[in-house]
Design a protein around this motif. Structure first.
Motif, PDB file in Angstrom:
ATOM      1  N   LYS A 152      10.995   7.741  32.654  1.00 16.11           N
ATOM      2  CA  LYS A 152      10.584   6.488  32.009  1.00 16.11           C
ATOM      3  C   LYS A 152      11.087   5.274  32.790  1.00 16.11           C
ATOM      4  O   LYS A 152      10.417   4.228  32.836  1.00 16.11           O
ATOM      5  CB  LYS A 152      11.119   6.462  30.578  1.00 16.11           C
ATOM      6  N   LYS A 153      12.251   5.392  33.397  1.00 11.51           N
ATOM      7  CA  LYS A 153      12.766   4.280  34.201  1.00 11.51           C
ATOM      8  C   LYS A 153      11.904   4.034  35.426  1.00 11.51           C
ATOM      9  O   LYS A 153      11.651   2.888  35.807  1.00 11.51           O
ATOM     10  CB  LYS A 153      14.210   4.568  34.627  1.00 11.51           C
ATOM     11  N   SER A 154      11.454   5.117  36.062  1.00  7.85           N
ATOM     12  CA  SER A 154      10.670   4.967  37.291  1.00  7.85           C
ATOM     13  C   SER A 154       9.208   4.619  37.018  1.00  7.85           C
ATOM     14  O   SER A 154       8.581   3.913  37.805  1.00  7.85           O
ATOM     15  CB  SER A 154      10.741   6.262  38.114  1.00  7.85           C
ATOM     16  N   ASP A 155       8.662   5.109  35.914  1.00  8.13           N
ATOM     17  CA  ASP A 155       7.254   4.842  35.592  1.00  8.13           C
ATOM     18  C   ASP A 155       7.090   4.813  34.072  1.00  8.13           C
ATOM     19  O   ASP A 155       6.677   5.794  33.456  1.00  8.13           O
ATOM     20  CB  ASP A 155       6.357   5.917  36.208  1.00  8.13           C
ATOM     21  N   PRO A 156       7.409   3.690  33.425  1.00  4.28           N
ATOM     22  CA  PRO A 156       7.422   3.648  31.959  1.00  4.28           C
ATOM     23  C   PRO A 156       6.057   3.832  31.310  1.00  4.28           C
ATOM     24  O   PRO A 156       5.975   4.199  30.135  1.00  4.28           O
ATOM     25  CB  PRO A 156       7.983   2.252  31.660  1.00  4.28           C
TER      26      PRO A 156
ATOM     27  N   THR B   5       4.884   8.065  31.457  1.00  5.94           N
ATOM     28  CA  THR B   5       5.834   9.110  31.096  1.00  5.94           C
ATOM     29  C   THR B   5       5.380   9.810  29.820  1.00  5.94           C
ATOM     30  O   THR B   5       5.175   9.155  28.792  1.00  5.94           O
ATOM     31  CB  THR B   5       7.231   8.529  30.882  1.00  5.94           C
ATOM     32  N   PRO B   6       5.210  11.120  29.835  1.00  5.74           N
ATOM     33  CA  PRO B   6       4.789  11.834  28.618  1.00  5.74           C
ATOM     34  C   PRO B   6       5.862  11.776  27.540  1.00  5.74           C
ATOM     35  O   PRO B   6       7.056  11.633  27.821  1.00  5.74           O
ATOM     36  CB  PRO B   6       4.574  13.273  29.111  1.00  5.74           C
ATOM     37  N   GLY B   7       5.437  11.919  26.293  1.00  8.82           N
ATOM     38  CA  GLY B   7       6.378  12.010  25.196  1.00  8.82           C
ATOM     39  C   GLY B   7       7.011  13.388  25.126  1.00  8.82           C
ATOM     40  O   GLY B   7       6.541  14.347  25.756  1.00  8.82           O
ATOM     41  N   LEU B   8       8.084  13.506  24.356  1.00  8.04           N
ATOM     42  CA  LEU B   8       8.787  14.782  24.254  1.00  8.04           C
ATOM     43  C   LEU B   8       7.888  15.873  23.672  1.00  8.04           C
ATOM     44  O   LEU B   8       8.009  17.046  24.040  1.00  8.04           O
ATOM     45  CB  LEU B   8      10.042  14.616  23.395  1.00  8.04           C
ATOM     46  N   LEU B   9       6.992  15.511  22.754  1.00  9.25           N
ATOM     47  CA  LEU B   9       6.101  16.509  22.180  1.00  9.25           C
ATOM     48  C   LEU B   9       5.171  17.093  23.246  1.00  9.25           C
ATOM     49  O   LEU B   9       4.851  18.285  23.211  1.00  9.25           O
ATOM     50  CB  LEU B   9       5.281  15.906  21.039  1.00  9.25           C
ATOM     51  N   ALA B  10       4.766  16.272  24.204  1.00  5.42           N
ATOM     52  CA  ALA B  10       3.915  16.767  25.284  1.00  5.42           C
ATOM     53  C   ALA B  10       4.681  17.756  26.157  1.00  5.42           C
ATOM     54  O   ALA B  10       4.120  18.764  26.626  1.00  5.42           O
ATOM     55  CB  ALA B  10       3.392  15.604  26.123  1.00  5.42           C
ATOM     56  N   PHE B  11       5.974  17.477  26.402  1.00  7.28           N
ATOM     57  CA  PHE B  11       6.785  18.434  27.147  1.00  7.28           C
ATOM     58  C   PHE B  11       6.829  19.781  26.412  1.00  7.28           C
ATOM     59  O   PHE B  11       6.622  20.844  27.005  1.00  7.28           O
ATOM     60  CB  PHE B  11       8.219  17.906  27.317  1.00  7.28           C
ATOM     61  N   ILE B  12       7.124  19.719  25.117  1.00  7.98           N
ATOM     62  CA  ILE B  12       7.223  20.965  24.348  1.00  7.98           C
ATOM     63  C   ILE B  12       5.866  21.677  24.299  1.00  7.98           C
ATOM     64  O   ILE B  12       5.802  22.910  24.362  1.00  7.98           O
ATOM     65  CB  ILE B  12       7.752  20.669  22.933  1.00  7.98           C
ATOM     66  N   ALA B  13       4.788  20.911  24.208  1.00  6.44           N
ATOM     67  CA  ALA B  13       3.454  21.521  24.226  1.00  6.44           C
ATOM     68  C   ALA B  13       3.215  22.266  25.531  1.00  6.44           C
ATOM     69  O   ALA B  13       2.609  23.352  25.544  1.00  6.44           O
ATOM     70  CB  ALA B  13       2.393  20.442  24.028  1.00  6.44           C
ATOM     71  N   ARG B  14       3.702  21.700  26.629  1.00  6.75           N
ATOM     72  CA  ARG B  14       3.558  22.376  27.927  1.00  6.75           C
ATOM     73  C   ARG B  14       4.360  23.674  27.951  1.00  6.75           C
ATOM     74  O   ARG B  14       3.899  24.694  28.484  1.00  6.75           O
ATOM     75  CB  ARG B  14       4.044  21.440  29.043  1.00  6.75           C
TER      76      ARG B  14
ATOM     77  N   ALA C 135      18.721  20.336  23.843  1.00  4.93           N
ATOM     78  CA  ALA C 135      17.601  19.619  24.458  1.00  4.93           C
ATOM     79  C   ALA C 135      18.054  18.469  25.342  1.00  4.93           C
ATOM     80  O   ALA C 135      17.249  17.622  25.734  1.00  4.93           O
ATOM     81  CB  ALA C 135      16.671  19.091  23.361  1.00  4.93           C
ATOM     82  N   THR C 136      19.350  18.443  25.693  1.00  7.63           N
ATOM     83  CA  THR C 136      19.888  17.322  26.467  1.00  7.63           C
ATOM     84  C   THR C 136      19.162  17.153  27.797  1.00  7.63           C
ATOM     85  O   THR C 136      18.791  16.029  28.180  1.00  7.63           O
ATOM     86  CB  THR C 136      21.394  17.517  26.712  1.00  7.63           C
ATOM     87  N   ALA C 137      18.943  18.243  28.506  1.00  9.03           N
ATOM     88  CA  ALA C 137      18.309  18.146  29.823  1.00  9.03           C
ATOM     89  C   ALA C 137      16.891  17.592  29.709  1.00  9.03           C
ATOM     90  O   ALA C 137      16.460  16.786  30.554  1.00  9.03           O
ATOM     91  CB  ALA C 137      18.293  19.526  30.492  1.00  9.03           C
ATOM     92  N   MET C 138      16.160  17.996  28.695  1.00  7.32           N
ATOM     93  CA  MET C 138      14.792  17.505  28.523  1.00  7.32           C
ATOM     94  C   MET C 138      14.792  16.009  28.194  1.00  7.32           C
ATOM     95  O   MET C 138      13.989  15.239  28.744  1.00  7.32           O
ATOM     96  CB  MET C 138      14.080  18.287  27.414  1.00  7.32           C
ATOM     97  N   VAL C 139      15.705  15.591  27.320  1.00  5.62           N
ATOM     98  CA  VAL C 139      15.785  14.176  26.952  1.00  5.62           C
ATOM     99  C   VAL C 139      16.178  13.334  28.162  1.00  5.62           C
ATOM    100  O   VAL C 139      15.610  12.246  28.404  1.00  5.62           O
ATOM    101  CB  VAL C 139      16.791  13.979  25.802  1.00  5.62           C
ATOM    102  N   GLU C 140      17.130  13.819  28.950  1.00  4.74           N
ATOM    103  CA  GLU C 140      17.559  13.075  30.140  1.00  4.74           C
ATOM    104  C   GLU C 140      16.464  13.028  31.189  1.00  4.74           C
ATOM    105  O   GLU C 140      16.291  11.999  31.875  1.00  4.74           O
ATOM    106  CB  GLU C 140      18.824  13.701  30.708  1.00  4.74           C
ATOM    107  N   LEU C 141      15.717  14.122  31.348  1.00  6.74           N
ATOM    108  CA  LEU C 141      14.615  14.140  32.301  1.00  6.74           C
ATOM    109  C   LEU C 141      13.579  13.079  31.942  1.00  6.74           C
ATOM    110  O   LEU C 141      13.116  12.327  32.803  1.00  6.74           O
ATOM    111  CB  LEU C 141      13.970  15.522  32.336  1.00  6.74           C
ATOM    112  N   ARG C 142      13.219  13.020  30.672  1.00 12.79           N
ATOM    113  CA  ARG C 142      12.218  12.031  30.254  1.00 12.79           C
ATOM    114  C   ARG C 142      12.754  10.610  30.433  1.00 12.79           C
ATOM    115  O   ARG C 142      12.004   9.703  30.844  1.00 12.79           O
ATOM    116  CB  ARG C 142      11.825  12.250  28.799  1.00 12.79           C
ATOM    117  N   ALA C 143      14.037  10.403  30.125  1.00  9.54           N
ATOM    118  CA  ALA C 143      14.608   9.067  30.290  1.00  9.54           C
ATOM    119  C   ALA C 143      14.557   8.623  31.750  1.00  9.54           C
ATOM    120  O   ALA C 143      14.263   7.456  32.058  1.00  9.54           O
ATOM    121  CB  ALA C 143      16.048   9.052  29.778  1.00  9.54           C
TER     122      ALA C 143
END
Length: 477
Positions: free
Chosen positions: A291-295, A298-307, A280-288
């Motif tokens: 989050k830097k650009s728009d804290p 930014t959706p949580g990781l669970l929202a990504f997985i739900a998508r 899940a490294t790519a997903m964690v890095e994408l969210r990070a």
């Protein structure tokens, strides 16, 4: 004689619920109420809800006490209409029996009834003071009308839900009082459970428990001879283990519903489980990076997985179905034109599974907003039956509890559940060498009646690939 007394039956407060626990009354006997005014708070297997009255008028009987579990379709509250004389206790009890048999008052919540022009304020009726009776061995005086009314209303309010249990005859009531018979423990042999004179006479003539054989004698604790060790039958001691019992907790509400649902799932569904470890490294890095650009957005990781899950269910719709049994006894697989994605949320009342309606139409940000909203709603106990009972697939993030994996039980009557374990650093083979990566485990439990292992594995692999390469699926975020 036609009475004006209206009896409101407890309606179904959700999808097929059969009972609810009465938390507290918001009105009292003698109050004047209006149509759709909240009259009580009840806890169903799914949420805490306020029950509104479909009638306007004066409250005459409350059919239950706080803490009791009431059955759907049984009397909940009796109301005398606006302008009608409030019936005496005897007449109220008689009317209650007649209307219970006829099934009147079974009005669904929110529909109300005509004539809703009742008073809007609560007016508490005065209670008559009754002088104590002298205990001088003489024949007791004839009870006053006020005493009769108070006696009858007390009997009606303390009756067992779902059973009439009322004593209409003053003779029967007086006989029970004079001989110390607890009417709450008497089973009525009359129509609809009405307690008759013969029932009280039988209770009077029955031998007391103390008159039974020596093995049945119960001696008060204070009168027992000291014993060096507790007997297996001693109060508060478990006969099998010999240990003291610290507490007894009734299985009710959410816990009762969860237990029944899980037991039914395990007994009816031939389930199978497949799992896979995912980088899940790519997903964690994408969210990070987001989050830097728009804290704040930014959706949580669970929202990504739900998508990813909703995208996967579009490709493998067999897992977004339900099995139903027809009236002829045959089974059908029911498919849906959309996805209501449920997710497990831990609350003080137990595990709840709210569902995001039409989740397949939402972006990751929109899914994140719904996850946050529904989590807050269920933890406050304010979720509606529709929000708790309409899911078609469940996502369970047990990684928040610090565990790696679990073969979850399917949320009946759905046919599959996806579990996500904690994301942790692990050694991973990458491009022929070892690297430290963010790894999680996905576990899919599915109903083998709706699909075979190939379909289940295909869906699981799709979600895993999306987590490892999130860019394409999250194009719309």
């Amino acid at each position: 004689m036609t009475s004006a007394l209206q009896v409101f039956m407890l309606p179904d407060l959700g999808e097929g619920l059969t009972e609810a626990e009465l938390l507290n009354w918001l009105v009292a006997v003698g109050d004047e109420i209006r149509v759709d005014q909240p009259i009580a708070e009840v806890e169903t297997a799914k949420s805490v809800v306020e029950v509104p009255s479909p009638y306007a008028g004066t409250v005459t009987v409350l059919h239950g006490e706080p803490g009791q579990t009431l059955e759907v379709g049984k009397p909940f509250i009796s109301v005398a209409p606006v302008g009608a004389p409030v019936p005496a206790a005897e007449a109220a009890a008689e009317t209650y029996r007649e209307e219970e048999k006829a099934g009147s008052g079974n009005v669904l919540i929110g529909y109300g009834t005509p004539g809703g022009s009742g008073a809007t304020g609560r007016t508490r009726a005065r209670r008559s003071s009754v002088a104590p009776r002298p205990d001088n061995g003489t024949t007791p005086p004839v009870p006053s009308d006020a005493e009769k009314a108070a006696d009858d209303l007390l009997l009606l309010r303390t009756r067992v839900p779902g059973k009439l249990g009322a004593v209409i005859s003053p003779l029967v009531r007086r006989m029970a009082r004079e001989h110390g018979v607890d009417l709450g423990a008497v089973h009525g042999s009359g129509d609809s459970g009405l307690i008759m004179r013969r029932d009280v006479e039988a209770a009077i003539s029955s031998p007391a428990p103390a008159a039974a054989g020596p093995a049945a004698v119960e001696t008060p604790v204070s009168a027992q001879a000291p014993s060096p060790t507790p007997t297996p039958a001693a109060e508060g001691t478990d006969s099998r283990t010999g240990l003291g019992i610290s507490a007894r907790t009734p299985v009710k509400g959410v816990r009762k519903a969860v237990a029944a649902n899980m037991a039914r799932s395990r007994s009816e569904i031939p389930e199978a489980t497949v799992w896979v470890d995912v980088d899940a490294t790519a997903m964690v890095e994408l969210r990070a990076g987001l989050k830097k650009s728009d804290p704040h957005k930014t959706p949580g990781l669970l929202a990504f997985i739900a998508r990813f899950v909703t995208a996967g269910l579009k490709r493998f719709p067999e897992l977004n179905t339900r099995i139903e049994t027809t009236s002829e006894g045959s089974q059908e697989i029911v498919s849906f034109a959309g996805i209501n994605l449920g997710f497990a949320a831990q609350t003080d009342r137990g595990l709840m599974v709210p569902s995001i309606r039409h989740a397949d139409r939402l972006s990751a940000r929109e899914l994140d907003g719904e996850i946050r909203r529904l989590t807050a709603v269920v933890r406050d106990g304010k979720a509606t039956p529709e929000e708790l009972g309409s899911g078609t697939f469940t996502l369970n993030n047990y990684g928040i509890f610090g565990v790696d994996g679990s073969a979850a039980i399917i949320n009946y009557p759905e046919v599959a559940i996806l579990g996500v374990g904690r994301i942790m650093d692990k050694p991973w083979v990458l491009d022929g060498g070892l690297a430290v990566r963010k790894v999680t485990e996905l576990t899919l439990t599915f109903d083998h009646r709706v699909c075979d292992g190939g379909t289940a594995a295909g869906f699981l692999r799709f979600v895993a690939d999306a987590i490892e390469n999130p860019g394409s699926v999250l194009a719309d975020l």
